[in-house]
Structure formats: C-alpha cells, structure tokens
Motif scaffolding. Structure first.
Motif, mmCIF file in Angstrom:
data_model
loop_
_atom_site.group_PDB
_atom_site.id
_atom_site.type_symbol
_atom_site.label_atom_id
_atom_site.label_comp_id
_atom_site.label_asym_id
_atom_site.label_seq_id
_atom_site.Cartn_x
_atom_site.Cartn_y
_atom_site.Cartn_z
ATOM 1 N N GLY A 271 60.976 36.635 5.060
ATOM 2 C CA GLY A 271 59.678 37.292 5.125
ATOM 3 C C GLY A 271 59.033 37.647 3.809
ATOM 4 O O GLY A 271 57.885 38.111 3.800
ATOM 5 N N CYS A 272 59.727 37.437 2.677
ATOM 6 C CA CYS A 272 59.116 37.842 1.414
ATOM 7 C C CYS A 272 59.731 37.083 0.249
ATOM 8 O O CYS A 272 60.941 37.138 0.035
ATOM 9 C CB CYS A 272 59.292 39.348 1.193
ATOM 10 S SG CYS A 272 58.532 39.946 -0.339
ATOM 11 N N PHE B 234 57.722 33.138 3.844
ATOM 12 C CA PHE B 234 56.448 33.811 3.672
ATOM 13 C C PHE B 234 56.283 34.028 2.169
ATOM 14 O O PHE B 234 57.049 34.773 1.554
ATOM 15 C CB PHE B 234 56.421 35.161 4.383
ATOM 16 C CG PHE B 234 56.519 35.094 5.892
ATOM 17 C CD1 PHE B 234 56.789 33.919 6.561
ATOM 18 C CD2 PHE B 234 56.346 36.251 6.644
ATOM 19 C CE1 PHE B 234 56.887 33.873 7.939
ATOM 20 C CE2 PHE B 234 56.432 36.226 8.041
ATOM 21 C CZ PHE B 234 56.709 35.025 8.681
ATOM 22 N N SER C 249 54.632 35.734 -0.692
ATOM 23 C CA SER C 249 53.820 36.917 -0.963
ATOM 24 C C SER C 249 52.737 36.587 -1.982
ATOM 25 O O SER C 249 52.988 35.950 -3.005
ATOM 26 C CB SER C 249 54.698 38.048 -1.505
ATOM 27 O OG SER C 249 53.895 39.143 -1.913
ATOM 28 N N SER D 95 55.852 26.933 5.040
ATOM 29 C CA SER D 95 55.345 27.853 4.024
ATOM 30 C C SER D 95 54.116 28.578 4.528
ATOM 31 O O SER D 95 53.042 27.988 4.686
ATOM 32 C CB SER D 95 55.010 27.062 2.749
ATOM 33 O OG SER D 95 56.178 26.466 2.218
ATOM 34 N N PHE D 96 54.285 29.876 4.801
ATOM 35 C CA PHE D 96 53.182 30.724 5.247
ATOM 36 C C PHE D 96 52.598 31.464 4.044
ATOM 37 O O PHE D 96 53.333 31.934 3.167
ATOM 38 C CB PHE D 96 53.657 31.738 6.290
ATOM 39 C CG PHE D 96 53.926 31.142 7.637
ATOM 40 C CD1 PHE D 96 52.902 30.974 8.563
ATOM 41 C CD2 PHE D 96 55.203 30.734 7.987
ATOM 42 C CE1 PHE D 96 53.140 30.419 9.805
ATOM 43 C CE2 PHE D 96 55.453 30.163 9.228
ATOM 44 C CZ PHE D 96 54.420 30.015 10.140
ATOM 45 N N ILE E 122 48.873 36.576 6.818
ATOM 46 C CA ILE E 122 49.496 37.901 6.761
ATOM 47 C C ILE E 122 48.664 38.787 5.849
ATOM 48 O O ILE E 122 48.231 38.354 4.770
ATOM 49 C CB ILE E 122 50.956 37.820 6.233
ATOM 50 C CG1 ILE E 122 51.758 36.778 7.007
ATOM 51 C CG2 ILE E 122 51.643 39.182 6.349
ATOM 52 C CD1 ILE E 122 52.876 36.170 6.216
ATOM 53 N N ASP F 2 51.261 43.391 7.864
ATOM 54 C CA ASP F 2 52.530 43.688 7.202
ATOM 55 C C ASP F 2 52.469 45.128 6.711
ATOM 56 O O ASP F 2 51.719 45.453 5.791
ATOM 57 C CB ASP F 2 52.739 42.711 6.044
ATOM 58 C CG ASP F 2 53.992 43.011 5.234
ATOM 59 O OD1 ASP F 2 54.783 43.885 5.644
ATOM 60 O OD2 ASP F 2 54.167 42.360 4.178
ATOM 61 N N SER G 213 57.642 43.268 5.988
ATOM 62 C CA SER G 213 58.205 42.041 5.429
ATOM 63 C C SER G 213 59.387 42.254 4.509
ATOM 64 O O SER G 213 60.167 41.328 4.299
ATOM 65 C CB SER G 213 57.109 41.283 4.665
ATOM 66 O OG SER G 213 56.687 42.036 3.531
#
Length: 356
Positions: free
Chosen positions: A46-47, A85, A87, A147-148, A174, A206, A229
């Motif tokens: 998530g990060c 994800f 950032s 890849s978000f 996000i 988030d 996240s």
C-alpha cells in the motif's frame, strides 16, 4: 461476484529465489509454503515512496539491483510483490519557507504524477499502470506489477472538485485528506463534497496521518471502503503515526483496510515486532481489514526492522505468520485479497452513484 480474471495464476516466485540462508527444517518448510502462497497471492503493497526518491536521484535504474535505494524490480520480484501503490506525496521539508497550501503543492503533485507515469512507461516488462481491480488481476496474470497512482495530497485540490476529477483523469486512484483544510477538526461542506465525488470516481480515501477524530469522521462519511496505507497499532507503540483501536474499529465498520508499515520507529526493530502489529490489527480490524504498506522507496540509511530492510523480505514475514498459526486463507487476504476487495468495492460504489 468477482470477475473471472480475479482467479489467481502463479507468478513464478519460488523458494530458490529467496535471499534467505538455510535454517531449521521447520523454518525452511514455512519459507517453502510462503513462496508457494506468494506465487498465487502476491503482495499488494500500500505504500512506496520511490517516485519522490527518483525525482531527487534520477540516475537510479531500478531494473537492476541498486544499493542506492531500497526498492528495485529484482527485489520486488524476490519479495513476491504483485501490486504497488506508488505514493505521490511530497515531504513537507522539501521546500522550507514556501506556502505548500498554494500553487506549489499543486505543481509538485502534477510533477509527481508525471514522474510516476514515466516510471511505469520506462519498465513495461515489469510494471503496468492499474486503474481498476480488473487491471490489478490482469497485471498479475501477465507477470507484471500492477501500479496504482496515489495517494495525492488532499491539499492539492485547492478547493476545487475539478482538480479531483483532473487527477482521476491522469490515473490517480487514491487521495490522502491528512493536512487538508477541509478535513481538519471538522469535515467541512467542501469536505463532504470531496468524499462524495471521490466515491463517485472510485478514488480511495487514505486516512494515513489523519487525527483519530478526523479519521473516524471520514470513515463514517464515505460510502466506499477507506484505507490507511501505512501505519501500525498505537496499542503496541504510541507513535503519532500509529492508529488507536478506535480507528481500527471505525475502518472495520467501513469495510476498509489498515496496511501495516515496516518503519522501526513505529513497529519496533525486528520482523517479530512487525508480526505483533499485524496480529493486533487483525484481531481488532478483522482478517478482512489488515494489509501491508511497508513504505519502502527511500535511499539508505532508513531504519527498518531486521529481516525487512527491502521488499525481498516479504517471504520471511509470511513464514513468520505461518509459524504463528495464520491460515493460508487469511494470509491470502493479507497479501492480495483485501487490497483487491477494497478497490473492487469502491468501483461498485461508484457504479451505484452513477446510476440514474
């Protein structure tokens, strides 16, 4: 019902790929089981802050092992990472003396988005831009890392829902409300509009960095699941970046996801300490409310728990949780299933809001 392409296909990680010395037979067995699980249910992390790091040090080539950063494609693959994800937040100390609430934060965010898109385009054999849960599954099935883009800072909206829609059009999925004037002690009228529009666009909120009261309000206002996240359990370590049980319960009520970080200051300095935080979050937020958000992506030296200094350490953590009695079904939720579920639930909420 989940889309057929949610059905997992092995992605090729094996115990022989793991950078782990031989240990006792029981531990080796746990590592074998961890490798087998990650080949089907890879980590959705998530990060990762690599985008900002590469903007400062653009000479890094993440296609080859690079000791100058803690993230590269070989270590992501060795760790069984199947989704990331990225950032797009900018460290506040980056521009001392400037007003980050104005144009600077908007331009910084746009530069971060551009850098992330450039990163994905540069490594097409390993990374794939993901805009949806279907993209996430398809990338895994094709051997790519989904890849978000996000989170972007809520401050970058600058009072404009049009900015949120523009970020969405650029691929952002996000949004981090922490520090935004509309998500402070109270959720303002504009804040409610942001939450509503984020729900309509399937943009996840988030709550990392939000004060507990603000996190609870945002979780309650959102019709879609929320995430945190990167965090850890304040009940085990009262670090200001960690969340108390009341927030864990609020995220559980919102069918959201709490993703545990690998930051020694927040978790402790060992893999076992990280596992303790995962145990606690699972106990309070539930098996469907716990995930992984390591917050890798920095240049050394950064204090990381022993055994989790880079993404290649994920199999060791999964082996530790297996030894603690976590079921393989709960681990499949931890690594992949919970992240994909919150993305798909956000999309379902968006479709309902778009229906006349």
């Amino acid at each position: 019902m989940a889309d057929l392409q949610d059905e997992p296909h092995p992605v090729g990680i094996g115990a022989e790929d793991l950078p782990v010395p031989a240990g006792p037979e029981t531990k080796a067995s746990a590592l074998d089981r961890a490798a087998a699980l990650l080949s089907v249910h890879p980590v959705a992390d998530g990060c990762n802050t690599l985008v900002w790091t590469l903007r400062q040090s653009p000479y890094h080539d993440i296609d080859t092992p690079d000791t100058g950063v803690d993230t590269d494609i070989p270590r992501l693959r060795a760790g069984g990472v199947g989704a990331q994800f990225w950032s797009l937040l900018v460290p506040p100390q980056g521009r001392p003396g400037e007003d980050e609430a104005g144009d600077r934060v908007v331009s910084d965010t746009l530069e971060q988005i551009d850098a992330a898109l450039t990163l994905v385009r540069r490594y097409p054999d390993s990374l794939r831009l993901a805009l949806s849960a279907d993209d996430m599954a398809d990338a895994r099935n094709r051997g790519r890392i989904a890849s978000f883009l996000g989170p972007v800072p809520g401050r970058a909206l600058a009072g404009s829902l049009g900015a949120l829609r523009a970020f969405h059009a650029l691929g952002v999925r996000i949004l981090a409300p922490a520090g935004a004037p509309w998500a402070g002690e109270t959720l303002t009228a504009f804040g409610h509009e942001v939450v509503h529009e984020a729900n309509r666009l399937a943009i996840l909120l988030d709550l990392a960095g939000c004060e507990p009261a603000a996190a609870r309000r945002l979780a309650g206002a959102s019709k879609a699941p929320v995430i945190i996240s990167n965090t850890a359990a304040a009940a085990l370590n009262p670090h200001p970046g960690n969340v108390p049980d009341e927030v864990l319960l609020a995220v559980r009520e919102a069918n959201g996801l709490v993703m545990v970080t690998f930051d020694s200051a927040r978790t402790g300095d060992s893999l076992h300490a990280v596992a303790d935080h995962l145990d606690h979050v699972r106990a309070v937020a539930g098996p469907e409310g716990v995930g992984l958000g390591a917050a890798f992506g920095a240049e050394p030296p950064v204090l990381r728990p022993t055994g989790l200094t880079d993404p290649s350490g994920y199999p060791r953590l999964i082996a530790e949780l297996l030894d603690r009695g976590w079921s393989e079904s709960d681990l499949a939720l931890l690594t992949w299933g919970n992240a994909q579920r919150v993305i798909r639930d956000a999309e379902f909420t968006a479709r309902r809001r778009s229906t006349p």
